[in-house]
Design a protein around this motif. Structure first.
Motif, PDB file in Angstrom:
ATOM      1  N   ARG A  56       0.844  -1.194   0.000  1.00 39.64           N
ATOM      2  CA  ARG A  56       0.000   0.000   0.000  1.00 39.64           C
ATOM      3  C   ARG A  56       0.877   1.241   0.000  1.00 39.64           C
ATOM      4  O   ARG A  56       2.019   1.215   0.463  1.00 39.64           O
ATOM      5  CB  ARG A  56      -0.949   0.014   1.191  1.00 39.64           C
ATOM      6  N   LEU A  57       0.313   2.300  -0.523  1.00 34.95           N
ATOM      7  CA  LEU A  57       0.991   3.592  -0.511  1.00 34.95           C
ATOM      8  C   LEU A  57       0.570   4.349   0.729  1.00 34.95           C
ATOM      9  O   LEU A  57      -0.576   4.248   1.174  1.00 34.95           O
ATOM     10  CB  LEU A  57       0.638   4.397  -1.753  1.00 34.95           C
ATOM     11  N   ASP A  58       1.493   5.117   1.275  1.00 37.79           N
ATOM     12  CA  ASP A  58       1.189   5.947   2.434  1.00 37.79           C
ATOM     13  C   ASP A  58       1.999   7.229   2.298  1.00 37.79           C
ATOM     14  O   ASP A  58       2.843   7.350   1.414  1.00 37.79           O
ATOM     15  CB  ASP A  58       1.538   5.208   3.727  1.00 37.79           C
ATOM     16  N   VAL A  59       1.742   8.158   3.185  1.00 37.31           N
ATOM     17  CA  VAL A  59       2.447   9.433   3.168  1.00 37.31           C
ATOM     18  C   VAL A  59       2.934   9.724   4.585  1.00 37.31           C
ATOM     19  O   VAL A  59       2.174   9.596   5.552  1.00 37.31           O
ATOM     20  CB  VAL A  59       1.510  10.573   2.687  1.00 37.31           C
ATOM     21  N   LYS A  89      11.928  11.113 -10.195  1.00 38.49           N
ATOM     22  CA  LYS A  89      12.551  12.317 -10.754  1.00 38.49           C
ATOM     23  C   LYS A  89      11.552  13.452 -10.937  1.00 38.49           C
ATOM     24  O   LYS A  89      11.863  14.601 -10.695  1.00 38.49           O
ATOM     25  CB  LYS A  89      13.218  12.009 -12.098  1.00 38.49           C
ATOM     26  N   ASP A  90      10.357  13.130 -11.397  1.00 38.12           N
ATOM     27  CA  ASP A  90       9.358  14.158 -11.662  1.00 38.12           C
ATOM     28  C   ASP A  90       8.034  13.774 -11.002  1.00 38.12           C
ATOM     29  O   ASP A  90       7.202  13.098 -11.605  1.00 38.12           O
ATOM     30  CB  ASP A  90       9.167  14.340 -13.172  1.00 38.12           C
ATOM     31  N   ILE A  97       5.566   8.580 -11.823  1.00 41.00           N
ATOM     32  CA  ILE A  97       5.127   8.103 -10.508  1.00 41.00           C
ATOM     33  C   ILE A  97       4.733   6.634 -10.588  1.00 41.00           C
ATOM     34  O   ILE A  97       5.121   5.822  -9.745  1.00 41.00           O
ATOM     35  CB  ILE A  97       3.952   8.958  -9.978  1.00 41.00           C
ATOM     36  N   GLY A  98       3.960   6.268 -11.612  1.00 43.24           N
ATOM     37  CA  GLY A  98       3.556   4.868 -11.791  1.00 43.24           C
ATOM     38  C   GLY A  98       4.756   3.957 -11.958  1.00 43.24           C
ATOM     39  O   GLY A  98       4.808   2.858 -11.392  1.00 43.24           O
ATOM     40  N   PHE A 104       9.460   0.037  -7.083  1.00 41.06           N
ATOM     41  CA  PHE A 104       9.617  -0.221  -5.656  1.00 41.06           C
ATOM     42  C   PHE A 104       8.771  -1.396  -5.186  1.00 41.06           C
ATOM     43  O   PHE A 104       9.169  -2.109  -4.264  1.00 41.06           O
ATOM     44  CB  PHE A 104       9.327   1.049  -4.842  1.00 41.06           C
ATOM     45  N   ARG A 105       7.618  -1.629  -5.802  1.00 41.75           N
ATOM     46  CA  ARG A 105       6.830  -2.821  -5.447  1.00 41.75           C
ATOM     47  C   ARG A 105       7.637  -4.074  -5.746  1.00 41.75           C
ATOM     48  O   ARG A 105       7.694  -5.008  -4.938  1.00 41.75           O
ATOM     49  CB  ARG A 105       5.511  -2.857  -6.238  1.00 41.75           C
TER      50      ARG A 105
END
Length: 158
Positions: A56-59, A89-90, A97-98, A104-105
């Motif tokens: 999962r993504l988190d912040v 990078k951007d 981002i994708g 990383f996954r």
């Protein structure tokens, strides 16, 4: 059935085949195992031993995005987790981002499960092993193998 997450994970790892490098990165002219190849290798052995993974993504509080990866032992709920910062990078480019998320996954799963991708083209297996050199024998000019000639073993390349 295993009595804890570690024995279940060990049993699953023993059944996992190699993670084959099935994709090509044209920018670097190199092969890599894509996310599908990683999941294909790990999914059945994990399920067989009552293990599941989720990502999962988190912040973070400072706004930095992270990827959380977990392996869970279903009978007890015990889990092994890792987090990785999502570097891109951007960060205004959805494609970038994708790509970072997928990258990383893939590597988070490989690291958490102790796996490394292997070539599937047979090239590495077909090559003769490098000739072993004794101490003090200098490498040939075209040989890029590091040497360990040193009297202080703390500096030796291992």
């Amino acid at each position: 059935m295993a009595d804890n997450i570690y024995t279940a994970l060990l049993a699953a790892q023993e059944e996992m085949g190699p993670v084959l490098k099935n994709s090509t990165n044209p920018a670097f002219r190199s092969k890599y195992a894509d996310l599908g190849a990683v999941i294909e290798t790990i999914e059945e052995p994990l399920r067989k031993h009552k293990l599941l993974f989720y990502q999962r993504l988190d912040v973070l509080a400072d706004g930095s995005p992270i990827l959380c990866t977990a392996i869970v032992y279903a009978p007890t709920g015990d889990k092994i987790e890792s987090t990785a910062p999502l570097v891109c990078k951007d960060p205004t480019n959805p494609q970038a981002i994708g790509g970072a998320i997928t990258y990383f996954r893939r590597y988070s799963l490989l690291a958490l499960l102790g796996l490394a991708p292997e070539d599937d083209d047979g090239q590495a297996a077909a090559k003769a092993p490098p000739a072993r050199r004794g101490p003090g024998v200098a490498p040939k000019a075209h040989d890029s193998t590091p040497t360990t000639e040193t009297s202080d073993t703390s500096d030796a390349i291992i």
